[in-house]
Design an enzyme around this catalytic site. Structure first.
Site, PDB file in Angstrom:
ATOM      1  CG  HIS A 156      23.171  11.433   7.625  1.00  0.00           C
ATOM      2  ND1 HIS A 156      22.604  10.386   8.321  1.00  0.00           N
ATOM      3  CD2 HIS A 156      24.192  10.890   6.895  1.00  0.00           C
ATOM      4  CE1 HIS A 156      23.265   9.263   8.041  1.00  0.00           C
ATOM      5  NE2 HIS A 156      24.224   9.542   7.167  1.00  0.00           N
ATOM      6  CB  SER A 277       2.384  36.412   5.136  1.00  0.00           C
ATOM      7  OG  SER A 277       1.895  36.889   6.368  1.00  0.00           O
ATOM      8  CE  LYS A 283       6.081  33.912   6.052  1.00  0.00           C
ATOM      9  NZ  LYS A 283       6.776  32.810   6.629  1.00  0.00           N
ATOM     10  CD  GLU A 290       4.234  25.419   3.441  1.00  0.00           C
ATOM     11  OE1 GLU A 290       3.190  25.664   4.086  1.00  0.00           O
ATOM     12  OE2 GLU A 290       5.156  26.234   3.324  1.00  0.00           O
TER      13      GLU A 290
END
Ligand code: ARG
Length: 458
Positions: A156, A277, A283, A290
């Protein structure tokens, strides 16, 4: 231009219809298979006396020259051709004259395209298999390096029990091992030759389908000509197998994305596999992971589109089936890229063992072991579970951890507690003691690694 199939009609069509009908802009990929298939067909026709040996020789040398010129770049695909089969045949006739027109005896584009696709996909299976093995090797190496690194295992997405990071990686290896099995299994059904099914009903010529299949490296031939030209199950099966591989890559990607976040900081990806970024200078994004997660949706889409194309088709060939190729080509190209990128990411990532351990040290993930301690001293599991739960509640209230509670406090809950309990709830002990087959003990992880290395020879 008049079509090769001009006959009943004059073979001229509307330009829009032509473009709509044409598939050469994607089925050009089948050129090698188409040419090799035609060579075997010419040989078979001659072997059966349907054309002369001389004709076969002319056809084969013409086909060889087309293949060589395509590969050297001397010959370009003619995008005005309807498809790759028409292109090759037209070019052949241009080169060898009327003999070229004999090639299509006892054959149809319907069995020809099924043949080409099967030949193309069996090679794709081999390529994907090698790439999956490389990824398994990268994961297994990382697992071995990190066999004794302790991290929290989750259920979970809540910290559950301590595990070895190597064990976690080996879980993905097991998934990929099944992917390899699925690939090998679907190759068996891909590698069945449809050629000789002709348009749909077979042919009146005395052909030798086995001869042709053997020449092209097939294991056997399709036993029903209608099925031979209509079956695309093999492509669906491959896409299903690929979809499962993508699902596995996507779950691993999701974990990499979590693990590289500031919240987790369990691993750091190499700069080679991350991006920055355009506005936020701090970043370091896990874009590759992704993208793999995103492309999984695309491959599922490819699978669903072919399933949907096929579902309502009456036997035998229908032009709808031309829509099979873009989906299956896209799925195969995508999975190949994704596996390679994942392999690069895994083999270059660095593991932050201290952060994993720190996360494992909070969250009371040794509470099961505390309960097991009491069970081993004679208490029934449910009672032990309750006491362990009460001790966790007490720790939360006192802002401490099970390892730091004094023995006196433990004894208030049960007389069975003794000094040896601290050894039992030590995280390394908790992991090392999970010696059940397939468990997370270091020995069990090593056993898994040995199994994979032995089976795949890596
Ligand atoms: N380009 C076609 C395809 O990919 C080849 C088969 C065409 N057959 C036909 N009878 N129109 O499916």
């Amino acid at each position: 231009m008049a079509k090769m199939w001009a006959g009943r009609t004059d073979g001229t069509t509307n330009k829009l219809a032509d473009d709509f009908n044409s598939s050469i802009h994607f089925d050009y990929k089948l050129y090698k298979q188409d040419i090799k298939g035609s060579m075997a067909h010419a040989l078979m026709l001659a072997a059966k006396g349907i054309i002369t040996d001389k004709d076969a020789e002319i056809l084969i040398s013409g086909l060889e020259s087309i293949l060589a010129d395509l590969e050297s770049g001397k010959l370009q695909f003619d995008m005005q051709s309807e498809d790759i089969h028409m292109f090759v045949e037209q070019e052949l006739t241009k080169r060898v004259g009327d003999t070229g027109k004999k090639l299509h005896t006892a054959r149809s584009r319907n069995d020809q395209v099924a043949l080409d696709l099967r030949m193309y996909l069996r090679d794709e299976v081999d390529t994907i298999t090698v790439l999956v093995k490389n990824l398994i090797a990268a994961l297994t190496d990382k697992a071995e390096e990190n066999k004794t690194v302790i991290m929290p295992g989750y259920t979970h997405l809540q910290r559950a029990q301590p595990i070895s990071f190597g064990h976690h990686l080996m879980a993905y290896v097991m998934m990929l091992m099944r992917d390899l099995e699925r690939l090998a299994d679907c190759k068996k059904r891909i590698n069945v030759s449809p050629i000789g099914s002709c348009a749909l009903a077979g042919t009146t010529y005395d052909t030798d389908r086995k001869f042709e299949a053997d020449k092209l490296g097939f294991d056997s031939i399709c036993l029903n000509s209608l099925d031979g030209v209509s079956d695309r199950d093999f492509a669906v099966e491959l896409m299903s197998a690929i979809s499962l591989t993508m699902m596995h890559l996507s779950r691993l990607s999701e974990e990499l994305i979590l693990w590289t976040s500031w919240e987790f900081k369990f691993v750091e990806l190499s700069d080679d596999f991350t991006t920055g970024s355009s506005i936020m200078p701090q970043k370091k994004n896990s874009d590759m992971a992704e993208l793999i997660r995103g492309k999984t949706g695309r491959v599922y889409g490819d699978l669903i589109s072919l399933l949907t194309v096929l579902k309502g088709l009456p036997l035998a060939y229908n032009k709808d089936m031309q829509e099979d190729k873009e989906s299956v080509f896209d799925a195969a190209e995508t999975v190949k890229m994704c596996i390679e990128v994942m392999t690069g990411m895994i083999s270059t990532m660095s593991v932050k063992a201290e952060n994993m351990l720190k996360a494992a040290q909070s969250g009371f993930i040794n509470a099961t072991d505390l309960a097991d301690y009491l069970v081993k001293k004679g208490m029934p599991f449910r009672s032990a579970y309750k006491i362990a739960g009460q001790l966790v509640a007490l720790c939360i209230q006192k802002n401490t951890v099970l390892e730091d509670l004094p023995l006196d406090t433990y004894k208030e809950f049960s007389e069975l507690f003794d000094n040896d309990l601290y050894g039992e709830i030590n995280l390394t002990t908790c992991v090392e003691k999970r010696i059940s087959e397939g468990g997370t003990s270091f020995a069990s992880v090593q056993k898994q690694i040995d199994y994979v290395r032995e089976n795949l020879d890596i």
